[in-house]
Scaffold this motif. Structure first.
Motif, PDB file in Angstrom:
ATOM      1  N   VAL A  40    -101.075  28.160  93.836  1.00 35.65           N
ATOM      2  CA  VAL A  40    -101.175  28.007  95.292  1.00 35.65           C
ATOM      3  C   VAL A  40    -102.212  26.934  95.599  1.00 35.65           C
ATOM      4  N   MET A 170     -91.292  40.225  97.563  1.00 30.73           N
ATOM      5  CA  MET A 170     -92.681  39.771  97.482  1.00 30.73           C
ATOM      6  C   MET A 170     -93.565  40.755  98.232  1.00 30.73           C
ATOM      7  N   ARG A 223     -99.013  34.559  92.090  1.00 37.91           N
ATOM      8  CA  ARG A 223     -99.375  33.421  92.954  1.00 37.91           C
ATOM      9  C   ARG A 223    -100.883  33.249  92.896  1.00 37.91           C
ATOM     10  N   SER A 226    -107.366  30.365  93.885  1.00 39.93           N
ATOM     11  CA  SER A 226    -108.788  30.105  93.620  1.00 39.93           C
ATOM     12  C   SER A 226    -109.183  30.267  92.155  1.00 39.93           C
ATOM     13  N   ARG A 232    -111.851  27.974  97.872  1.00 41.18           N
ATOM     14  CA  ARG A 232    -111.289  27.018  98.824  1.00 41.18           C
ATOM     15  C   ARG A 232    -112.357  26.330  99.663  1.00 41.18           C
TER      16      ARG A 232
HETATM   17  C1  PLP Z   1    -103.621  31.927  99.232  1.00 41.38           C
HETATM   18  C2  PLP Z   1    -102.514  32.801  98.795  1.00 41.38           C
HETATM   19  C3  PLP Z   1    -102.427  33.226  97.458  1.00 41.38           C
HETATM   20  C4  PLP Z   1    -103.458  32.848  96.394  1.00 41.38           C
HETATM   21  O1  PLP Z   1    -104.676  33.462  96.674  1.00 41.38           O
HETATM   22  P1  PLP Z   1    -105.934  33.319  95.664  1.00 41.38           P
HETATM   23  O2  PLP Z   1    -106.723  34.539  95.954  1.00 41.38           O
HETATM   24  O3  PLP Z   1    -106.614  32.049  96.029  1.00 41.38           O
HETATM   25  O4  PLP Z   1    -105.386  33.315  94.291  1.00 41.38           O
HETATM   26  C5  PLP Z   1    -101.361  34.017  97.095  1.00 41.38           C
HETATM   27  N1  PLP Z   1    -100.417  34.392  97.984  1.00 41.38           N
HETATM   28  C6  PLP Z   1    -100.469  34.011  99.276  1.00 41.38           C
HETATM   29  C7  PLP Z   1     -99.394  34.466 100.203  1.00 41.38           C
HETATM   30  C8  PLP Z   1    -101.511  33.207  99.721  1.00 41.38           C
HETATM   31  O5  PLP Z   1    -101.573  32.837 101.013  1.00 41.38           O
END
Ligand code: PLP
Length: 236
Positions: A40, A170, A223, A226, A232
């Motif tokens: 992501v 999801m 997904r 970070s 971020r």
């Molecule tokens: C930002 C986001 C992620 C990833 O989040 P991290 O904690 O940065 O790994 C996963 N899924 C969705 C829907 C997001 O918006």
């Protein structure tokens, strides 16, 4: 940041996350390659996407249409697989269909219809996941997704759309609270969706804080932002 430094940083973070994915997969007798890592990249520059592509990443996600469209267009020549994971305003759905290969966040029949129109218009076929609400009763702010009552209707809307493929489910597990029961509900939703389309095997769950737990609970797609890209920068 210096490009070589950033490359070293991303290489080490990506290796670490890939190793953790592989170990979690082995615990549940699955092959590491059965788990798809979706990186992501929201709020990170296209230069990071290029570096990650050089390191072998092919699946990228964004959660806002405008950023997603801009980035997908800028690196169109790389042939990446774009995942859209954010909440969808139905007036944006047809545009999202012009670049997204997988949409994780379909939460209404209306959004499904608009995605289908856009996909037809651009002569594309799009994999769609039904986003299932995993909020418990104590949730102050909903994290999106359909409740059990609407799950079947949304799945059927996708399944019957000519340019969409019903690919799975999801979920966004609650940040605090009972993740195990959230994953269990997602598993039940996955079975319900597979009773409509047996090939809808995708279970997209798990982010930086919980991807190993999600794999143990049956996730096929994680997904991760970070844990690979760093915390971020403040959103503009
Ligand atoms: C930002 C986001 C992620 C990833 O989040 P991290 O904690 O940065 O790994 C996963 N899924 C969705 C829907 C997001 O918006």
């Amino acid at each position: 940041m210096n490009g070589d430094l950033r490359r070293a940083e991303l290489t080490s973070a990506l290796t670490g996350v890939s190793e953790r994915i592989a170990s979690a997969a082995r615990v549940v007798d699955r092959q590491p390659q059965d788990i798809t890592l979706v990186v992501v990249t929201k709020s990170w520059p296209v230069s990071d996407i290029r570096l990650l592509h050089e390191l072998g990443v092919r699946d990228f996600a964004e959660n806002r249409h405008q950023d997603a469209e801009t980035k997908a267009t800028e690196v169109a020549e790389l042939g990446l697989r774009w995942h859209f994971v954010g909440q969808i305003q139905s007036n944006k759905a047809a545009r999202i269909a012009s670049y997204a290969d997988v949409v994780h966040s379909v939460d209404s029949a209306r959004v499904a219809r608009r995605l289908d129109l856009g996909a037809h218009k651009h002569d594309r076929e799009i994999d769609c996941l039904v986003q299932v609400s995993l909020d418990d009763e104590t949730a102050q702010v909903g994290r999106g997704g359909v409740g059990w009552a609407d799950l079947e209707a949304v799945a059927i809307a996708i399944h019957s759309a000519g340019a969409l493929r019903l690919a799975g489910v999801m979920g966004l597990a609650p940040a605090a609270g009972d993740r195990a029961s959230a994953y269990q509900r997602l598993g039940e939703a996955s079975r319900a969706v597979r009773s409509i389309a047996p090939s809808a095997m995708v279970v997209s769950a798990g982010m930086s804080g919980d991807f190993e737990a999600a794999i143990l609970a049956g996730a096929t797609h994680v997904r991760v932002g970070s844990a690979i890209l760093g915390e971020r920068p403040a959103l503009r």
